[in-house]
Design a protein around this motif. Sequence first.
Motif, PDB file in Angstrom:
ATOM      1  N   VAL A 254      47.134  53.930  82.567  1.00 50.35           N
ATOM      2  CA  VAL A 254      47.204  54.442  81.196  1.00 50.35           C
ATOM      3  C   VAL A 254      47.092  53.298  80.193  1.00 50.35           C
ATOM      4  CG1 VAL A 254      48.686  55.626  79.526  1.00 50.35           C
ATOM      5  CG2 VAL A 254      48.524  56.473  81.863  1.00 50.35           C
ATOM      6  N   ASP A 255      47.727  52.158  80.501  1.00 49.57           N
ATOM      7  CA  ASP A 255      47.622  51.003  79.598  1.00 49.57           C
ATOM      8  C   ASP A 255      46.187  50.514  79.482  1.00 49.57           C
ATOM      9  OD1 ASP A 255      50.315  51.072  79.067  1.00 49.57           O
ATOM     10  OD2 ASP A 255      50.848  49.579  80.589  1.00 49.57           O
ATOM     11  N   LYS A 256      45.477  50.502  80.575  1.00 50.26           N
ATOM     12  CA  LYS A 256      44.066  50.092  80.518  1.00 50.26           C
ATOM     13  C   LYS A 256      43.252  51.047  79.653  1.00 50.26           C
ATOM     14  CE  LYS A 256      44.079  47.865  85.079  1.00 50.26           C
ATOM     15  NZ  LYS A 256      43.539  47.919  86.463  1.00 50.26           N
ATOM     16  N   THR A 257      43.549  52.318  79.762  1.00 53.00           N
ATOM     17  CA  THR A 257      42.823  53.295  78.945  1.00 53.00           C
ATOM     18  C   THR A 257      43.159  53.134  77.472  1.00 53.00           C
ATOM     19  OG1 THR A 257      42.889  54.833  80.818  1.00 53.00           O
ATOM     20  CG2 THR A 257      42.363  55.737  78.653  1.00 53.00           C
ATOM     21  N   LEU A 258      44.458  52.963  77.169  1.00 53.93           N
ATOM     22  CA  LEU A 258      44.852  52.783  75.769  1.00 53.93           C
ATOM     23  C   LEU A 258      44.307  51.480  75.196  1.00 53.93           C
ATOM     24  CD1 LEU A 258      48.568  54.031  75.833  1.00 53.93           C
ATOM     25  CD2 LEU A 258      46.551  55.221  74.955  1.00 53.93           C
ATOM     26  N   ALA A 259      44.195  50.447  76.027  1.00 52.81           N
ATOM     27  CA  ALA A 259      43.634  49.184  75.551  1.00 52.81           C
ATOM     28  C   ALA A 259      42.179  49.345  75.120  1.00 52.81           C
ATOM     29  CB  ALA A 259      43.727  48.126  76.650  1.00 52.81           C
TER      30      ALA A 259
END
Length: 870
Positions: A254-259
């Motif tokens: 999820v962090d990679k997507t939000l980044a």
Amino acid sequence: MEFQRDTRMSSLYWAMEVEAQPTPTVRSHRTVREVVSATTGDRTTPLLDQTALIPSPPHGRAMSSRPPAPTLRGFLDAHFASPDDLPAAPALAELLRRECAELDASLRRLEAHLAAAAEAWLARSAGARSDLARIRTTRGGGRFVVGGEQEAAGTATDVGLPELVREIRRIDNIRLYAEATLQLEALVGNLEDAAFSIVRQASKLNRKSNEAERKQGKLLHTVDAVRDIERELVRISSARPLWTNLVMAVDSRVDKTLAILRPQALMDYRALLASLGWPPPLSSPDTDKDKYSQIPNPLVLMNEENKDRYSQSFQALCALQHVQGIRELRQRQTAPVTPALADFNYYDRAACFENGLWAVDELVHPIASRMEYHFVKWSEQPEFIFTLVYKITKDFMDGVDDILQPLIDQARLVGLSAKESWVSGMVKMLVGYLERQIFPALDCSNQDQTTVGKPEVDSSWMHLNDLMISFDKRMQLLADSGIQKAACLSERLSRSLSVFSIYSEHPEWLQIWADAELSSAQAKLKSEMEDETRWSCDGQHDQLGHMENSFKFLLSTREDYKAPPVSESVVKTALSMIERGRALPNRGMQIQYNRSSSVRFLNDFFLVLRDRCEALQLSNTALEDQSLSKICVAINAVRYCENVLREWDEDTTFLDMGPEGSLFSDGTSFLVKLGTNYLEQIMSCILLEFEDLSWEYVQNIGSWSAQIALDDQILDEENLVVSPGFVASLDVLTDRTSKLKQYLNSKDFLDLWRSIAEGLDYFIYSSIRWGEVTFSDPGVIQLRVDTKALLHTFRPLCSRPEAFLPFLSESLRLLTMKKSDAQSMLEMLMDDTESEKCLRHQGFYHVNACQAAKILRSRNSGDNLVGTKS
């Protein structure tokens, strides 16, 4: 960016394998794939390979790849399309017989396999039923099972049942873990698909309004997907705290997507602002004509279509920031059990916006680049920098509040203010410039050996901080929206709205500022401390009668304490430094600043007071009037400063100055000890001076009483005078007492004269050789006259000074008792059990039985004293 649905959950697989590993000591009868297949039915997912559940073909043979004909007519039509195909009929028949034989053999093998499996299952079922029957029989009463059967039943009870429970629980945990993994796989997949769609749409560079609306809708869809994932992660963290690998794997993806989403959302927002004409010019056309007019705000001038576009973009960006803040808040929590998402309180929701709104910060960034062009020209005149920032902030304040506050309310960002966000963004912009350009230059000047310690360097630091204090107050007024805020939220906002937040990242600059404040304060008071007229107590030469009228014990001002004017100047200077330090946004920086400035300044002054007292070198035999005056003034200054520090400690501003106690506790303790020590020295000097002058008189008390003639005139107490050897000491005592009352503050003077009286009482009483001398009636009368003269010295200070000379008062009472009463008391004093009780009954509370007996024996055996009261 490519999202591959068949490989993107590899991290979840790894977490599943680690956290759902079968227990080695308990044999697993079903694999993880079988459990998931059994619980999910025909649901397909990249995590699981359900083809493993399909039976394998017979060994050594492959199933025919030709599909069977739907009907017999179709089969015949396929093989016999013309009469020429009839010769192939025998070969086809042989093929069909061979295939039928193979199918029959396969069917028999499957029937045998099914029979063996059923037999094995029935055997296991019978065994389990037998074990349960033995367990039930054993728990119901072991008398029906004998021999080895009872021992086997006990073993099944002790070993088999706990293992069975653990196995069932483990299988259930695996099922729950697999269900959670599948659900998170679907949620994360939806999020990644939506993000991929947004990025792919952005690559087409299509700026049509309908395309922008669809993009904002997809962004909101991704925010909803993140919220769903967060709810699931919160539930898992609360119910299954050991599933950390699964939570970490989901968070990573999820962090990679939000980044990827945040830069894209900010880019679209910036593009929209640019199309609306933001940033506006910093000057209006009327500026050249010396006319001031407010800068036009493009946000206010938007038409309805642009307002809708901007509203959607603003709310989508706020929603993305809010959901990311919620994630960060969950990840920062250290409690073993994470609270439910619905239980996040108001302050936790606002915590994710403590660094400002992204949408508002993007309004500030393009303005900052234009303002810094002017800042560079004013590096030597920072007041212009602060003025320009304040002007721009104020000019856009009303427009920002009118346009952005309704959008914040629609986004349900409870407690957030558009004014505060706008002011906070402008302040952060200014802090960044000061941190890059202004403060490093001042720091280099401070470290330069050629300029270090020069007044102009300290003046530059103090001038800049004065500008910052004034700027902060004006910006706080702009940001004040009237919303009632809790303490923790107010502190966060004060940090973001203060230019002094620059010191939180650079404590060495805070130390330089504190040193500059200290040097400036010391330089201002240096000449004043060297002026002896500033060390004189106002009104010290007034008449004694005036001092009596102003005598009081509730002291508050410097005049009440009779402190010198220099002490008030020191206190005001320290207070001004403390007030300037209150501009710092948190307690930690305030403590560091005050300890390096105001506390050090006060401690240096306290050392000056100590040095002045030590320089007087009070004599043990003679106390000079000038020395007495100077030391009293120093003590008054000590007491005044002590009182001021205690008042500051009781102020709410200083209550939270750290866990180690008061900020001024060390200084207060030093002042208390200093004042007490020199009051004791004054008392010691006066007592030693009195002792030196009255030594001969005291040593002869009792010896001269036998030489006094017994006549009516001498026995008349009213006509007797004070003993000649006692007059000089009484005169000096009276003079010292009046001077102390004139010079010393009323509280310390009250304690001092009472201590002197008690010291004189004990000195005179202990110097009389009770039991060795004999007092005649005239000798007792003379002692009464001398004691009354001593009491008369303290009579202006107290209505009953006898209470502070208890030993002399009780001794005279014993000496003047009637002969019969004295004899009776002597007899009672001989009884050890009743002696103390007898004395207390007669009102003697200071002399003990032995002392009272000696005093009574020092009285001669004559009759009552003539002309005295018993």
